[in-house]
Write an enzyme that holds these catalytic residues in place. Structure first.
Site, PDB file in Angstrom:
ATOM      1  N   LYS A 149      -5.508 -10.278   6.246  1.00  0.00           N
ATOM      2  CA  LYS A 149      -4.665  -9.160   5.801  1.00  0.00           C
ATOM      3  C   LYS A 149      -5.015  -7.971   6.674  1.00  0.00           C
ATOM      4  CE  LYS A 149      -1.585  -8.190   2.614  1.00  0.00           C
ATOM      5  NZ  LYS A 149      -0.590  -9.042   1.950  1.00  0.00           N
ATOM      6  N   ASP A 191       4.185  -6.386   4.453  1.00  0.00           N
ATOM      7  CA  ASP A 191       3.701  -6.172   3.073  1.00  0.00           C
ATOM      8  C   ASP A 191       4.239  -4.787   2.704  1.00  0.00           C
ATOM      9  OD1 ASP A 191       1.731  -7.295   0.907  1.00  0.00           O
ATOM     10  OD2 ASP A 191       1.112  -5.225   1.107  1.00  0.00           O
TER      11      ASP A 191
HETATM   12  P1  NDP Z   1       7.748  -2.650  -0.354  1.00  0.00           P
HETATM   13  O1  NDP Z   1       7.088  -1.639   0.491  1.00  0.00           O
HETATM   14  O2  NDP Z   1       9.031  -3.234   0.075  1.00  0.00           O
HETATM   15  O3  NDP Z   1       7.952  -2.094  -1.830  1.00  0.00           O
HETATM   16  C1  NDP Z   1       6.862  -1.670  -2.586  1.00  0.00           C
HETATM   17  C2  NDP Z   1       7.397  -1.071  -3.877  1.00  0.00           C
HETATM   18  O4  NDP Z   1       6.295  -0.799  -4.748  1.00  0.00           O
HETATM   19  C3  NDP Z   1       8.113   0.252  -3.665  1.00  0.00           C
HETATM   20  O5  NDP Z   1       9.078   0.416  -4.667  1.00  0.00           O
HETATM   21  C4  NDP Z   1       6.964   1.253  -3.828  1.00  0.00           C
HETATM   22  O6  NDP Z   1       7.379   2.560  -4.206  1.00  0.00           O
HETATM   23  C5  NDP Z   1       6.191   0.625  -4.954  1.00  0.00           C
HETATM   24  N1  NDP Z   1       4.785   1.040  -4.870  1.00  0.00           N
HETATM   25  C6  NDP Z   1       3.963   0.912  -3.803  1.00  0.00           C
HETATM   26  N2  NDP Z   1       2.763   1.441  -4.081  1.00  0.00           N
HETATM   27  C7  NDP Z   1       2.845   1.911  -5.327  1.00  0.00           C
HETATM   28  C8  NDP Z   1       1.935   2.561  -6.173  1.00  0.00           C
HETATM   29  N3  NDP Z   1       0.678   2.856  -5.774  1.00  0.00           N
HETATM   30  N4  NDP Z   1       2.366   2.902  -7.422  1.00  0.00           N
HETATM   31  C9  NDP Z   1       3.629   2.622  -7.828  1.00  0.00           C
HETATM   32  N5  NDP Z   1       4.536   2.005  -7.063  1.00  0.00           N
HETATM   33  C10 NDP Z   1       4.142   1.646  -5.830  1.00  0.00           C
HETATM   34  O7  NDP Z   1       6.640  -3.808  -0.569  1.00  0.00           O
HETATM   35  P2  NDP Z   1       6.847  -5.299  -1.066  1.00  0.00           P
HETATM   36  O8  NDP Z   1       7.975  -5.380  -2.014  1.00  0.00           O
HETATM   37  O9  NDP Z   1       6.817  -6.165   0.120  1.00  0.00           O
HETATM   38  O10 NDP Z   1       5.461  -5.556  -1.833  1.00  0.00           O
HETATM   39  C11 NDP Z   1       5.314  -5.341  -3.248  1.00  0.00           C
HETATM   40  C12 NDP Z   1       4.125  -6.140  -3.747  1.00  0.00           C
HETATM   41  O11 NDP Z   1       4.334  -7.542  -3.484  1.00  0.00           O
HETATM   42  C13 NDP Z   1       2.783  -5.794  -3.102  1.00  0.00           C
HETATM   43  O12 NDP Z   1       1.755  -5.978  -4.053  1.00  0.00           O
HETATM   44  C14 NDP Z   1       2.639  -6.872  -2.026  1.00  0.00           C
HETATM   45  O13 NDP Z   1       1.300  -7.088  -1.658  1.00  0.00           O
HETATM   46  C15 NDP Z   1       3.216  -8.063  -2.773  1.00  0.00           C
HETATM   47  N6  NDP Z   1       3.656  -9.176  -1.925  1.00  0.00           N
HETATM   48  C16 NDP Z   1       4.617  -8.975  -0.959  1.00  0.00           C
HETATM   49  C17 NDP Z   1       5.026 -10.041  -0.192  1.00  0.00           C
HETATM   50  C18 NDP Z   1       6.138  -9.908   0.786  1.00  0.00           C
HETATM   51  O14 NDP Z   1       6.584 -10.950   1.281  1.00  0.00           O
HETATM   52  N7  NDP Z   1       6.651  -8.732   1.065  1.00  0.00           N
HETATM   53  C19 NDP Z   1       4.388 -11.376  -0.310  1.00  0.00           C
HETATM   54  C20 NDP Z   1       3.475 -11.488  -1.419  1.00  0.00           C
HETATM   55  C21 NDP Z   1       3.112 -10.407  -2.165  1.00  0.00           C
HETATM   56  P3  NDP Z   1       7.390   3.746  -3.099  1.00  0.00           P
HETATM   57  O15 NDP Z   1       8.605   3.499  -2.295  1.00  0.00           O
HETATM   58  O16 NDP Z   1       7.401   4.990  -3.889  1.00  0.00           O
HETATM   59  O17 NDP Z   1       6.102   3.570  -2.314  1.00  0.00           O
END
Ligand code: NDP
Length: 449
Positions: free
Chosen positions: A122, A162
């Protein structure tokens, strides 16, 4: 087992998230260690919690006003026993060694569960893409890759996206890698379709989390049809979780971002979801704007210091945490249980605190831990690597059917491992045990390295 957790705490006392991830796995694998004394004598656990390599570097870049900024870049190469390191890059101001080590540790077991030959890693940076222009993001990505390129490669380490790293960032990173190395290889996954990406990769994590949920419900002869679903986040995982839920007859009522959440009691239908996708992916706006467009929804800001998150306190059947780590604490979990939630499928990594997990398990909630439920993303990344090395592209139907097969097989593997170690129906134990056994057996075969 507690001695390993203590060693981890003593070595890096400030790495809370990493300690949390290690503790959870150690609890699950205790019976495996008891039945396999050879693991103990080979010091398997001591080796497993120490990354094979940690790379940390300076990332200087210039903003549109000509001012210079310096961020920190990281790559954790955690374990390569079953394949090249594989895992995403996260760009978010909260990024630090503890968060990336926890994510890399989780990734090792998740990748093992997929059955594909991928080790765990990561990386990322404390850079915040929010509010930056495309040119600023490009300059940052180029500077980041100017160091990272020496540590990665299609047979060494293959990063992906991510939080904060989507198609735009992967494009800029790949462009600089190609220029520096003078080769067009599958060194990153999540690439755009017309230059080596795989169909279904953007959808894979969200779709996979829903496929996993459907499998869990099927064990009780139930389905997602008519289920009211809480989804957190509004990024990649949340959007495609909602899309698949709608397709399977679910009703999605929430989305969030780090500022707050919307609750739409009429349900977020296809048209509203298309609006959210444009809002988040093109306009790069905030979820609050949803209520300007759809009057059926209410927006509530979220106070990060409050003792619970009101998003998890709505009447619902299923919860799909898809934003970030520790977004469901003990009180949130209790609220979900009080509201008769039947199922939790973790799209995010480690979104539930240890207290929350205990509450789900004590109350017989169908609880799909992230390392199993969200493994669809890395699975299709693995399929993207395969297509890249074969220099061909599979159809949408082919990739989706492979994704579904992999999620079904992960579900089955978790149930079998949980059963074998006397905790039937405990997906968390099953995922930890099955992932662990596969990786440590490979480590034993390869000697003390
Ligand atoms: P994105 O950046 O596309 O979206 C993240 C979302 O979560 C946004 O809505 C963001 O809001 C919100 N967010 C991020 N940090 C926080 C926080 N501290 N508190 C509240 N809301 C938060 O990321 P992904 O959708 O790709 O990832 C989301 C989760 O899924 C993560 O945990 C990631 O590790 C996990 N994941 C992702 C994969 C992938 O293929 N993308 C694979 C496996 C797991 P804002 O815009 O305000 O930051």
């Amino acid at each position: 087992m507690s001695d390993i957790v203590q060693t981890v705490k003593n070595k890096d006392p400030h790495e809370n998230e990493f300690q949390q991830a290690v503790s959870e796995v150690m609890v699950s694998i205790k019976p495996v260690m008891d039945r396999n004394p050879e693991y103990r004598s080979a010091k398997i656990l001591e080796r497993l919690v120490e990354p094979e390599r940690v790379i940390m570097f300076r990332v200087p870049w210039m903003d549109d006003q000509g001012e210079v900024h310096v961020n920190r870049g990281f790559r954790i190469e955690m374990n390569s026993a079953i394949g090249p390191y594989k895992g995403g890059l996260r760009f978010h101001p909260s990024v630090n060694l503890s968060i990336l080590k926890f994510l890399a540790f989780e990734q090792v077991f998740k990748n093992a569960l997929t059955t594909l030959p991928m080790g765990g890693g990561k990386g990322g940076s404390d850079f915040d893409p929010k509010g930056k222009s495309d040119n600023e993001v490009m300059r940052f990505c180029q500077s980041f890759m100017c160091e990272l390129f020496r540590h990665i490669g299609p047979n060494t380490d293959v990063p992906a996206g991510d939080i904060g790293v989507g198609a735009r960032e992967i494009g800029y990173l790949f462009g600089m890698y190609k220029r520096l190395c003078n080769e067009f290889t599958g060194v990153l996954t999540g690439k755009s379709l017309n230059w080596g990406g795989s169909l279904i990769r953007p959808e894979a994590t969200g779709y996979g989390s829903v496929y996993f949920a459907a499998e869990m419900l099927a064990t009780q002869n139930d389905s997602l049809e008519g289920k009211v679903c809480l989804v957190s986040g509004s990024g990649n995982v949340a959007q495609f979780t909602a899309e698949k839920l709608l397709e399977l007859g679910g009703k999605v009522v929430t989305f969030s971002d780090s500022s707050g959440y919307i609750y739409d009691e009429e349900g977020i239908d296809k048209e509203k979801l298309a609006y959210v996708m444009r809002l988040k992916n093109v306009k790069r706006g905030r979820i609050k704007e949803y209520t300007d467009k759809f009057s059926s929804a209410v927006y509530s800001p979220v106070d990060a210091n409050a003792d619970s998150n009101p998003l998890w306190n709505h009447k619902a059947d299923c919860a799909f945490p898809s934003a970030t780590q520790n977004e469901i604490n003990g009180k949130d979990a209790q609220n979900l249980v009080n509201n008769k939630v039947k199922l939790v499928s973790e799209g995010a990594n480690m979104p539930t605190s240890p207290e929350g997990i205990d509450i789900f398990i004590e109350n017989d909630i169908l609880y799909g831990p992230g390392k199993a439920a969200n493994a669809g993303g890395v699975s299709v990344s693995g399929l993207e690597m395969t297509q890249n090395s074969m220099r061909l592209s599979w159809t949408r139907e082919e990739v989706d059917s492979r994704l579904k097969m992999i999620m079904n097989s992960i579900h089955k593997t978790c149930l079998e491992a949980a059963e074998q170690y006397d905790t039937p129906g405990n997906y968390m134990n099953g995922a930890n045990i099955a992932g662990f056994v596969k990786v440590v057996d490979a480590m034993l075969d390869q000697g003390v390295v």
